[in-house]
Scaffold this active site. Structure first.
Site, PDB file in Angstrom:
ATOM      1  CG  ASP A  18      -1.735   1.261   1.365  1.00 48.28           C
ATOM      2  OD1 ASP A  18      -2.358   1.654   0.370  1.00 48.28           O
ATOM      3  OD2 ASP A  18      -1.753   1.875   2.450  1.00 48.28           O
ATOM      4  CB  SER A  19       0.203   4.783  -0.584  1.00 40.00           C
ATOM      5  OG  SER A  19      -0.984   4.823   0.190  1.00 40.00           O
ATOM      6  CB  CYS A  81      -3.057   0.859  -2.405  1.00 41.64           C
ATOM      7  SG  CYS A  81      -3.113   2.622  -2.784  1.00 41.64           S
ATOM      8  CD  GLU A 161      -2.068   8.602   7.084  1.00 44.93           C
ATOM      9  OE1 GLU A 161      -1.125   9.335   7.417  1.00 44.93           O
ATOM     10  OE2 GLU A 161      -2.021   7.828   6.127  1.00 44.93           O
ATOM     11  CB  CYS A 195     -10.103   5.271   0.303  1.00 45.04           C
ATOM     12  SG  CYS A 195      -8.575   5.853   1.068  1.00 45.04           S
ATOM     13  CG  HIS A 197      -6.426   6.002   4.986  1.00 41.70           C
ATOM     14  ND1 HIS A 197      -5.663   5.358   4.047  1.00 41.70           N
ATOM     15  CD2 HIS A 197      -5.568   6.721   5.756  1.00 41.70           C
ATOM     16  CE1 HIS A 197      -4.392   5.683   4.226  1.00 41.70           C
ATOM     17  NE2 HIS A 197      -4.304   6.508   5.253  1.00 41.70           N
TER      18      HIS A 197
HETATM   19  N1  DGL Z   1      -4.158   3.731   0.216  1.00 49.92           N
HETATM   20  C1  DGL Z   1      -4.791   4.766  -0.547  1.00 49.92           C
HETATM   21  C2  DGL Z   1      -6.037   4.223  -1.237  1.00 49.92           C
HETATM   22  O1  DGL Z   1      -6.604   3.229  -0.852  1.00 49.92           O
HETATM   23  C3  DGL Z   1      -5.167   5.952   0.324  1.00 49.92           C
HETATM   24  C4  DGL Z   1      -3.994   6.762   0.795  1.00 49.92           C
HETATM   25  C5  DGL Z   1      -3.238   7.452  -0.311  1.00 49.92           C
HETATM   26  O2  DGL Z   1      -3.786   8.356  -0.959  1.00 49.92           O
HETATM   27  O3  DGL Z   1      -2.107   7.075  -0.520  1.00 49.92           O
HETATM   28  O4  DGL Z   1      -6.458   4.798  -2.203  1.00 49.92           O
END
Ligand code: DGL
Length: 287
Positions: A18-19, A81, A161, A195, A197
């Site tokens: 993931d990011s 992600c 976050e 997403c 998050h």
């Molecule tokens: N993990 C990213 C997503 O699911 C969200 C966080 C980001 O923008 O990096 O799109």
């Protein structure tokens, strides 16, 4: 939590990236469904967020994340992600044609079509995911007649976050984003959390949404898709006589990798994972 991790010919871990920490909501669902598997998780914390970057950049970052995991040995790759799944899944599959690669969008879209009675579905995600139209395309593959209303909800990422996931602030922001979609006569009956998050804010959204609206969290549906792929692969192995035991029976571990900030990764990630993460268990790597 379990930090032990072992790799081997017969027990290569599942690679997850993931990011940053968001994909830990997906890892949590994967571990719940597959407690016997080992995992290797990479959070590209040096370069997050992906959600505001161009598709071209997200593809480049995703290929680098995948290469780092493949180099360490994995049996399959989970793109945990939504933004990376939206932009980079085709490129990842083209670069690694023999590796099973599972993204989060297809399983989430399928679950939404199954959950919706009216087939009017709302998708909330990052700017990048909404802009690329990947959820719309995936939902239309399952039902070409479905209607999709999408909205970027970028502030939810920072709130998750920050740990502001419940109470008056979370509910006020949820109202600001969701009321325009759900307070109309012709509103959707299903909301996809597109997403990684957003599952952490599900309770705040539930509190302000009309009661009949179904919330679809693609983490759980992705875990089910991975389990299905692995069972299939294991069954084929067993049939060709190369494996005696279809699934490991001991509790697997996780190897943790990040590209920056072990302390922040551990602190913020613990809330996403629902377990305590320790900074000294996180290896910082360069991509
Ligand atoms: N993990 C990213 C997503 O699911 C969200 C966080 C980001 O923008 O990096 O799109």
């Amino acid at each position: 939590m379990t930090q032990a991790w072992a790799s081997g010919e017969a027990g290569l871990p599942i690679g997850v990236f993931d990011s940053g920490v968001g994909g830990l909501t997906v890892l949590r669902a994967l571990r719940a469904d597959m407690p016997g598997e080992n995992f290797i998780y990479l959070g590209d914390t040096a370069r997050l967020p992906y959600g505001t970057k161009s598709a071209q950049t997200v593809v480049r970052y995703s290929l680098q994340c995948a290469a780092a995991l493949i180099q360490r040995g994995i049996c399959c790759l989970v793109v945990a992600c939504n933004t990376a799944s939206a932009s980079a899944l085709d490129a990842l599959r083209a670069h690694h044609p023999s590796l099973p690669i599972i993204g989060v969008i297809e399983p989430g879209a399928q679950a939404a079509v199954t959950a919706s009675v009216s087939q009017h579905i709302a998708v909330i995600a990052t700017e990048g995911t909404v802009g690329g139209g990947a959820y719309e395309a995936a939902i239309h593959r399952f039902n070409p007649d479905a209607r999709v209303t999408s909205r970027a909800c970028s502030l939810f990422v920072s709130m998750a976050e920050e740990g502001w996931t419940e109470g008056p602030i979370a509910e006020a922001v949820a109202r600001r984003y969701l009321d325009p979609i759900f307070r109309s006569d012709d509103a959707p009956d299903t909301l996809v959390l597109g997403c990684t998050h957003f599952p952490t804010l599900a309770a705040a959204m539930r509190a302000i949404l009309p009661k009949h609206v179904s919330i679809v969290d693609s983490a759980a549906t992705t875990a089910a898709a991975v389990l299905h792929r692995l069972h299939g692969a294991t069954a084929m192995h067993a049939a060709s006589g190369t494996s005696e035991s279809p699934l490991p029976t001991t509790l697997g571990g996780v190897r943790w990798l990040a590209t920056d900030g072990a302390t922040r990764f551990a602190r913020v990630g613990s809330a996403f994972l629902g377990e305590t993460l320790h900074a000294d268990a996180i290896e910082i790597i360069d991509l």
